[in-house]
Design an enzyme around this catalytic site. Structure first.
Site, mmCIF file in Angstrom:
data_model
loop_
_atom_site.group_PDB
_atom_site.id
_atom_site.type_symbol
_atom_site.label_atom_id
_atom_site.label_comp_id
_atom_site.label_asym_id
_atom_site.label_seq_id
_atom_site.Cartn_x
_atom_site.Cartn_y
_atom_site.Cartn_z
ATOM 1 N N LEU A 32 0.836 -1.204 0.000
ATOM 2 C CA LEU A 32 0.000 0.000 0.000
ATOM 3 C C LEU A 32 0.870 1.253 0.000
ATOM 4 C CD1 LEU A 32 -2.680 -1.051 2.619
ATOM 5 C CD2 LEU A 32 -2.974 -0.882 0.151
ATOM 6 N N CYS A 33 0.370 2.292 -0.636
ATOM 7 C CA CYS A 33 1.134 3.527 -0.834
ATOM 8 C C CYS A 33 1.566 4.186 0.476
ATOM 9 C CB CYS A 33 0.299 4.498 -1.662
ATOM 10 S SG CYS A 33 1.168 6.001 -2.081
ATOM 11 N N CYS A 34 0.631 4.570 1.311
ATOM 12 C CA CYS A 34 0.971 5.335 2.515
ATOM 13 C C CYS A 34 1.841 4.536 3.491
ATOM 14 C CB CYS A 34 -0.283 5.856 3.197
ATOM 15 S SG CYS A 34 0.079 7.093 4.451
ATOM 16 N N ARG A 37 5.351 4.459 1.876
ATOM 17 C CA ARG A 37 6.027 5.753 1.957
ATOM 18 C C ARG A 37 6.433 6.076 3.391
ATOM 19 N NH1 ARG A 37 5.330 9.262 -2.572
ATOM 20 N NH2 ARG A 37 4.056 8.252 -4.163
#
Length: 115
Positions: A32-34, A37
């Site tokens: 997943l992105c968040c 990151r």
């Protein structure tokens, strides 16, 4: 039927890869992105930084994340060593929303911020 496959990003490979290194494998701490990151920014796995999904409730740029993990992101350590820092691009999915401080919120450690 003959299928022709062309390698993607041939110009990038020529300009960068042929002059340096090519990574043939890539691994992420989370799909997943968040959360991914957040792991890049903090150097921690998801279970340590707490951003479990792309929502504010999932700790993506939430006030809790900003108070805890964001203050310990790698950039804050670089700043303490007198580095000049710059950010441009996408930060975290929920960054800039009113409930996360709006675009006025600039995470600690950045001298130049372009979100």
């Amino acid at each position: 039927m003959f299928l022709f496959f062309q390698s993607p990003m041939t110009k990038t490979k020529k300009l960068i890869g042929d002059e340096g290194i090519i990574f043939r494998n890539m691994f992420a701490t989370s799909p997943l992105c968040c959360p991914s990151r957040s792991s890049i920014l903090t150097g921690n796995y998801v279970h340590n930084h707490g951003a479990v999904n792309n929502s504010v409730d999932g700790n993506c740029s939430s006030p809790i994340w900003q108070k805890q993990s964001e203050t310990r992101a790698f950039i804050t350590y670089l700043k303490k060593q007198k580095y000049t820092t710059f950010f441009a691009g996408k930060y975290l999915n929920q960054y800039g929303k009113l409930e996360t401080g709006g675009p006025e919120h600039i995470p600690p450690g950045w001298d130049w911020w372009n979100q």
